[in-house]
Design an enzyme around this catalytic site. Structure first.
Site, mmCIF file in Angstrom:
data_model
loop_
_atom_site.group_PDB
_atom_site.id
_atom_site.type_symbol
_atom_site.label_atom_id
_atom_site.label_comp_id
_atom_site.label_asym_id
_atom_site.label_seq_id
_atom_site.Cartn_x
_atom_site.Cartn_y
_atom_site.Cartn_z
ATOM 1 N N ARG A 56 0.854 -1.194 0.000
ATOM 2 C CA ARG A 56 0.000 0.000 0.000
ATOM 3 C C ARG A 56 0.883 1.235 0.000
ATOM 4 O O ARG A 56 1.019 1.900 -1.011
ATOM 5 C CB ARG A 56 -0.983 -0.030 1.188
ATOM 6 C CG ARG A 56 -2.195 0.913 1.022
ATOM 7 C CD ARG A 56 -1.870 2.344 1.344
ATOM 8 N NE ARG A 56 -1.326 2.505 2.685
ATOM 9 C CZ ARG A 56 -0.703 3.600 3.096
ATOM 10 N NH1 ARG A 56 -0.538 4.637 2.285
ATOM 11 N NH2 ARG A 56 -0.217 3.676 4.323
ATOM 12 N N ASP A 57 1.550 1.549 1.094
ATOM 13 C CA ASP A 57 2.480 2.685 1.092
ATOM 14 C C ASP A 57 3.597 2.450 0.078
ATOM 15 O O ASP A 57 4.063 3.382 -0.590
ATOM 16 C CB ASP A 57 3.062 2.889 2.493
ATOM 17 C CG ASP A 57 3.475 4.327 2.767
ATOM 18 O OD1 ASP A 57 4.057 4.953 1.872
ATOM 19 O OD2 ASP A 57 3.204 4.824 3.872
ATOM 20 N N HIS B 85 3.678 3.944 -3.542
ATOM 21 C CA HIS B 85 4.232 5.267 -3.872
ATOM 22 C C HIS B 85 5.646 5.162 -4.445
ATOM 23 O O HIS B 85 6.044 5.956 -5.296
ATOM 24 C CB HIS B 85 4.261 6.152 -2.632
ATOM 25 C CG HIS B 85 2.920 6.542 -2.108
ATOM 26 N ND1 HIS B 85 2.043 7.324 -2.814
ATOM 27 C CD2 HIS B 85 2.302 6.261 -0.922
ATOM 28 C CE1 HIS B 85 0.941 7.520 -2.099
ATOM 29 N NE2 HIS B 85 1.077 6.886 -0.951
ATOM 30 N N SER C 175 3.502 10.887 8.596
ATOM 31 C CA SER C 175 3.491 10.865 7.129
ATOM 32 C C SER C 175 4.658 11.620 6.512
ATOM 33 O O SER C 175 5.082 11.316 5.395
ATOM 34 C CB SER C 175 2.189 11.471 6.606
ATOM 35 O OG SER C 175 1.078 11.007 7.312
ATOM 36 N N HIS D 206 3.069 4.580 12.716
ATOM 37 C CA HIS D 206 3.390 4.479 11.285
ATOM 38 C C HIS D 206 4.506 5.477 11.039
ATOM 39 O O HIS D 206 4.280 6.688 11.028
ATOM 40 C CB HIS D 206 2.157 4.814 10.438
ATOM 41 C CG HIS D 206 2.419 4.845 8.964
ATOM 42 N ND1 HIS D 206 2.210 3.747 8.157
ATOM 43 C CD2 HIS D 206 2.866 5.836 8.142
ATOM 44 C CE1 HIS D 206 2.511 4.062 6.899
ATOM 45 N NE2 HIS D 206 2.917 5.325 6.872
ATOM 46 N N HIS E 53 7.972 7.034 8.963
ATOM 47 C CA HIS E 53 8.716 7.166 7.711
ATOM 48 C C HIS E 53 10.171 7.458 8.044
ATOM 49 O O HIS E 53 10.496 7.963 9.121
ATOM 50 C CB HIS E 53 8.111 8.249 6.815
ATOM 51 C CG HIS E 53 6.959 7.753 6.001
ATOM 52 N ND1 HIS E 53 7.090 7.296 4.714
ATOM 53 C CD2 HIS E 53 5.650 7.605 6.319
ATOM 54 C CE1 HIS E 53 5.909 6.902 4.260
ATOM 55 N NE2 HIS E 53 5.019 7.079 5.216
ATOM 56 N N TYR F 284 4.573 15.907 3.290
ATOM 57 C CA TYR F 284 3.930 14.620 3.028
ATOM 58 C C TYR F 284 4.825 13.779 2.120
ATOM 59 O O TYR F 284 5.192 14.194 1.023
ATOM 60 C CB TYR F 284 2.583 14.883 2.363
ATOM 61 C CG TYR F 284 1.594 13.750 2.362
ATOM 62 C CD1 TYR F 284 1.209 13.126 3.548
ATOM 63 C CD2 TYR F 284 0.999 13.328 1.173
ATOM 64 C CE1 TYR F 284 0.272 12.110 3.545
ATOM 65 C CE2 TYR F 284 0.057 12.313 1.157
ATOM 66 C CZ TYR F 284 -0.298 11.704 2.349
ATOM 67 O OH TYR F 284 -1.231 10.699 2.340
#
Length: 351
Positions: free
Chosen positions: A12-13, A16, A166, A195, A197, A300
């Site tokens: 899913r992520d 990108h 995010s 979550h 990054h 983002y």
């Protein structure tokens, strides 16, 4: 300690990182490898969630239904999950995903807009799904107010609420403050998620901090051996927006060294990351000058490839675009503003 709940977001992520171009066969292969390695949950959707395939966000190589069905074919123990952003996906999209075998969903909103998740969280809960609230761009809200948003999601029926970094902007102390604030307001049975990054190379470190603080009930000190379940997002080889997510194989190795129960085969995850996922990357998922700029500016993470295209087209430094987007506090859904910023910067350079 209560076992960790590890959710993989490669499918899913990770969309990108390759412009949403996974083939159905690649989804099937990756999902099977994750399932065999013992991961608890596997999230499948367009990078921007159900119904994200569009001109604004980027068209997928397949539909959500095709990707989800492919994953469902091969899962034997892992929970099949997806993500929905209200305003992009609808309850009708969620119904369709559920019919294909999805049993868990994250409802994602900006960190100040939990109220728009009420209908979607409520529907999922009423229809027997595991459902989490997903408060994106968590660095843009202070810990107390973010926790108040989490409490709203809990009141709508969320089993878990995430601190969602995010932009990869949160420092370890920032994560600790937000997780601690969640603990003060959420019921003991409500789980807490992280979550992360990796834009500042803190994806694994921030996830560790979230576990250390999130597993405690009430006001107990760090190390208190009582537990609330903490959900941790990660992806194979860090496959995700920007510099990627916390690399799953690395986090599991660290969890092993901490003595935390995780249920995964770390060598199998290493193999899947190295042999299956990393060869798919047309742009290396790593910390470099562009992805570091995302974390530095608090932008983002999925803006990266949009900004790189705009920079090339209009002859400006991608870092300047990202820093200006951060200054303007642009958030997910405002991808169309990236070109505007690039044009503004190009115009200034000409004068």
């Amino acid at each position: 300690m209560t076992p960790l709940y590890l959710q993989d977001v490669t499918l899913r992520d990770g969309m990108h990182a390759i412009a949403h171009r996974y083939t159905v066969d690649q989804v099937r292969t990756i999902a099977a490898a994750l399932d065999a390695a013992g991961i608890a949950a596997i999230e499948v959707a367009h990078g921007d969630g159900l119904a994200g395939s569009s001109v604004n966000y980027g068209h997928g190589a397949a539909s959500d239904a095709e990707w989800i069905a492919a994953a469902a074919e091969v899962l034997t123990t892992a929970r099949l999950t997806t993500l929905l952003v209200p305003g992009i996906g609808t309850i009708a999209d969620l119904k369709a995903a559920r019919a294909l075998g999805v049993t868990s969903v994250r409802i994602a909103t900006h960190c100040t807009e939990a109220d728009i998740s009420a209908q979607h969280i409520g529907w999922a809960r009423e229809n027997g799904m595991d459902v989490s609230g997903f408060l994106m761009m968590a660095h843009m809200n202070d810990p107390v107010d973010l926790a108040a948003q989490a409490k709203l999601m809990e009141s709508y029926g969320a089993h878990c609420v995430y601190v969602t970094d995010s932009g990869g902007r949160l420092l370890m102390s920032d994560v600790a403050e937000r997780i601690d604030a969640y603990r003060q307001v959420l019921e003991p049975e409500t789980q807490i998620g992280i979550h992360a990054h990796h834009n500042l190379s803190l994806g694994v470190a921030n996830s560790v901090v979230a576990v250390e603080h999130g597993r405690i009930l009430g006001d107990g000190p760090l190390g208190t051996p009582v537990g609330r379940t903490v959900r941790v997002d990660a992806s194979l080889a860090g496959q995700g927006a920007g510099a990627g997510n916390a690399p799953l194989e690395v986090f599991v190795a660290v969890a092993e060294l901490h003595g935390w129960e995780h249920g995964c085969d770390v060598f199998a995850l290493m193999d899947a990351a190295e042999d299956v996922v990393r060869p798919l990357q047309d742009r290396p998922v790593r910390v470099d000058r562009e992805t570091l700029s995302l974390g530095y500016a608090g932008v983002y993470s999925s803006f990266l490839r949009h900004a790189e295209r705009a920079a090339e087209r209009y002859g400006v430094d991608v870092r300047s675009i990202l820093v200006e987007l951060g200054r303007r506090q642009m958030v997910g859904g405002q991808e169309d503003m990236i070109v505007d910023v690039a044009l503004d910067l190009a115009g200034k350079e000409e004068t």
